[in-house]
Design a protein around this motif. Structure first.
Motif, PDB file in Angstrom:
ATOM      1  N   LYS A  60       0.814  -1.223   0.000  1.00  0.00           N
ATOM      2  CA  LYS A  60       0.000   0.000   0.000  1.00  0.00           C
ATOM      3  C   LYS A  60       0.848   1.275   0.000  1.00  0.00           C
ATOM      4  O   LYS A  60       0.659   2.151  -0.852  1.00  0.00           O
ATOM      5  N   PRO A  61       1.817   1.421   0.936  1.00  0.00           N
ATOM      6  CA  PRO A  61       2.612   2.658   0.900  1.00  0.00           C
ATOM      7  C   PRO A  61       3.462   2.821  -0.361  1.00  0.00           C
ATOM      8  O   PRO A  61       3.615   3.927  -0.868  1.00  0.00           O
ATOM      9  N   TYR A  62       4.010   1.710  -0.883  1.00  0.00           N
ATOM     10  CA  TYR A  62       4.799   1.807  -2.110  1.00  0.00           C
ATOM     11  C   TYR A  62       3.923   2.231  -3.285  1.00  0.00           C
ATOM     12  O   TYR A  62       4.305   3.080  -4.096  1.00  0.00           O
ATOM     13  N   PHE A  63       2.751   1.621  -3.399  1.00  0.00           N
ATOM     14  CA  PHE A  63       1.820   1.945  -4.483  1.00  0.00           C
ATOM     15  C   PHE A  63       1.407   3.414  -4.387  1.00  0.00           C
ATOM     16  O   PHE A  63       1.430   4.148  -5.381  1.00  0.00           O
ATOM     17  N   ASP A  64       1.045   3.855  -3.198  1.00  0.00           N
ATOM     18  CA  ASP A  64       0.599   5.231  -2.963  1.00  0.00           C
ATOM     19  C   ASP A  64       1.697   6.224  -3.345  1.00  0.00           C
ATOM     20  O   ASP A  64       1.456   7.223  -4.041  1.00  0.00           O
ATOM     21  N   TYR A 283       8.629  -6.243  -3.174  1.00  0.00           N
ATOM     22  CA  TYR A 283       7.320  -5.592  -3.205  1.00  0.00           C
ATOM     23  C   TYR A 283       7.338  -4.265  -3.946  1.00  0.00           C
ATOM     24  O   TYR A 283       6.386  -3.918  -4.641  1.00  0.00           O
ATOM     25  N   LYS A 284       8.416  -3.517  -3.799  1.00  0.00           N
ATOM     26  CA  LYS A 284       8.449  -2.180  -4.411  1.00  0.00           C
ATOM     27  C   LYS A 284       8.362  -2.230  -5.938  1.00  0.00           C
ATOM     28  O   LYS A 284       7.549  -1.495  -6.521  1.00  0.00           O
ATOM     29  N   PRO A 285       9.150  -3.060  -6.616  1.00  0.00           N
ATOM     30  CA  PRO A 285       8.998  -3.118  -8.079  1.00  0.00           C
ATOM     31  C   PRO A 285       7.592  -3.525  -8.511  1.00  0.00           C
ATOM     32  O   PRO A 285       7.079  -3.016  -9.518  1.00  0.00           O
ATOM     33  N   GLU A 286       6.960  -4.423  -7.749  1.00  0.00           N
ATOM     34  CA  GLU A 286       5.607  -4.856  -8.114  1.00  0.00           C
ATOM     35  C   GLU A 286       4.605  -3.720  -7.914  1.00  0.00           C
ATOM     36  O   GLU A 286       3.772  -3.444  -8.779  1.00  0.00           O
ATOM     37  N   LEU A 343      14.530  -3.636   2.731  1.00  0.00           N
ATOM     38  CA  LEU A 343      13.228  -4.112   3.189  1.00  0.00           C
ATOM     39  C   LEU A 343      13.226  -4.160   4.709  1.00  0.00           C
ATOM     40  O   LEU A 343      12.253  -3.776   5.361  1.00  0.00           O
ATOM     41  N   TYR A 344      14.327  -4.652   5.261  1.00  0.00           N
ATOM     42  CA  TYR A 344      14.533  -4.661   6.710  1.00  0.00           C
ATOM     43  C   TYR A 344      15.949  -4.202   7.007  1.00  0.00           C
ATOM     44  O   TYR A 344      16.860  -4.383   6.195  1.00  0.00           O
ATOM     45  N   THR A 345      16.137  -3.658   8.191  1.00  0.00           N
ATOM     46  CA  THR A 345      17.478  -3.319   8.643  1.00  0.00           C
ATOM     47  C   THR A 345      18.047  -4.496   9.441  1.00  0.00           C
ATOM     48  O   THR A 345      17.298  -5.366   9.910  1.00  0.00           O
TER      49      THR A 345
END
Length: 364
Positions: A60-64, A283-286, A343-345
């Motif tokens: 959701k946040p990446y898409f937005d 997730y981000k590229p998708e 994605l994670y630290t």
């Protein structure tokens, strides 16, 4: 000025004020009805469930963010169906009422949502199937190569089993939700790799639910015997969490276990040795790809350069598609995947219970 003239002047002034007020009112009405104009710049995002952490935390946040980068005046309408197909159908109706022009939807039930998608398209709304290929007249589909996901899962399980991977070795297979078309593709890909190399002695659907998966794993142990299970295929990490708990309780927590989605808890289980692998689908590229498709469709631009292949849905519709490449994730490539992609630290992964395992894996 005499009284008669004064009254006439006042009347003219009042009339002018009334005209001005009326004009202002019309401008305001245009702005309000301009909410329907702003609706023409509205994009809907409908996600399927809240038990899979990726949707709220990443998709959701990446898409937005990508939509706003591409179209600063665009507005996002968002809803999550919480795993309920009827709720998702109502959410599509709500999006239609709000006047959105494009809907990106990850269907709870790809067949059940068909009539809702048709209703949206009948209103001139363009629909993108996001992550899962919904039935009906969708304009585009963006996801990963989901049969490849299953193949990677199957191969990762065989790799983790090593010389214990024989045609007589008993494997438990817990698949996803039957109404999710992706689940069928994962299953198909996994069978392509596993069949003939191991004995899939118990196979059931876990419905993407950790509790259901745990119940099915318990039943498998009862049926096969704990000592006779050589490996467990879990179609995703959420179910793997429930399965891992059951395996630990049965004293067989070192049995190789697969997953998917690269959830934080699964990365930690991989480090701890209670899960062998997961599938990393960035997730981000998708989400970025879906957002780009949505904005292009909103602006009536071509998507030919984006959706370069075609997939056929369960309803027989041939859908322009963009398929991304999944990656098998094990302890060996945590640093080069989820950490490299931020994605994670390391701090998020390497909490106190996993500090020693992180050090051994070279993460700290």
């Amino acid at each position: 000025m005499n009284t008669l003239m004064r009254r006439a002047a006042v009347a003219v002034a009042i009339s002018a004020l009334a005209v001005s007020a009326t004009a202002c009112g019309k401008a305001g009405d245009d702005k309000d009805s301009g909410s329907s104009d702003s609706g023409s710049k509205s994009i809907g995002l409908l996600l399927p469930d809240s038990v899979t952490t990726r949707y709220a935390k990443f998709d959701k946040p990446y898409f937005d963010a990508k939509v706003k980068e591409l179209c600063s005046e665009c507005k996002l309408e968002y809803a999550n169906a919480a795993g309920n197909a009827s709720t998702q159908a109502q959410q599509v109706s709500s999006m239609i009422t709000k006047g959105v022009k494009v809907i990106a939807i990850s269907a709870v039930d790809s067949a059940a949502i068909k009539s809702s998608i048709q209703a949206a398209v009948d209103k001139g709304i363009k629909v993108i199937a996001y992550d899962r290929l919904a039935q009906g007249p969708v304009s585009a589909y963006v996801s990963f190569d989901n049969e490849k996901v299953g193949e990677l899962q199957g191969q990762s399980l065989l790799d983790a089993m090593g010389d214990k991977a024989t045609p007589k070795s008993k494997v438990v297979m817990i698949n996803g939700l039957a109404s999710d078309p992706n689940a069928g593709l994962f299953k198909k890909g996994a069978h392509k790799v596993l069949d003939g190399k191991v004995d899939i002695a118990y196979e059931q659907a876990g419905d993407w639910d950790d509790k259901v998966a745990a119940q099915k794993m318990s039943a498998a142990i009862t049926q096969l015997g704990a000592k006779n299970i050589a490996g467990v295929y879990s179609a995703n990490d959420g179910m793997a969490g429930g399965i891992a708990t059951v395996l630990k309780g049965a004293g067989i927590s070192t049995v190789p276990l697969t997953g998917q989605d690269a959830e934080l808890s699964s990365i930690q289980r991989i480090l701890a040795g209670t899960q062998a692998s997961t599938i990393y689908k960035a997730y981000k590229p998708e989400a970025d790809a879906a957002a780009q498709l949505a904005v292009n469709l909103l602006e009536n631009k071509s998507i030919d350069s984006l959706a370069t292949t075609t997939q056929t849905s369960g309803s027989g519709d041939k859908v322009p598609s963009q398929l991304l490449t999944p990656v098998a994730l094990t302890k060996a490539n945590i640093k080069d995947t989820v950490i490299k992609d931020k994605l994670y630290t390391v701090a998020e992964i390497c909490t106190a219970p996993y500090a020693a395992a992180c050090k051994a894996a070279g993460l700290q």
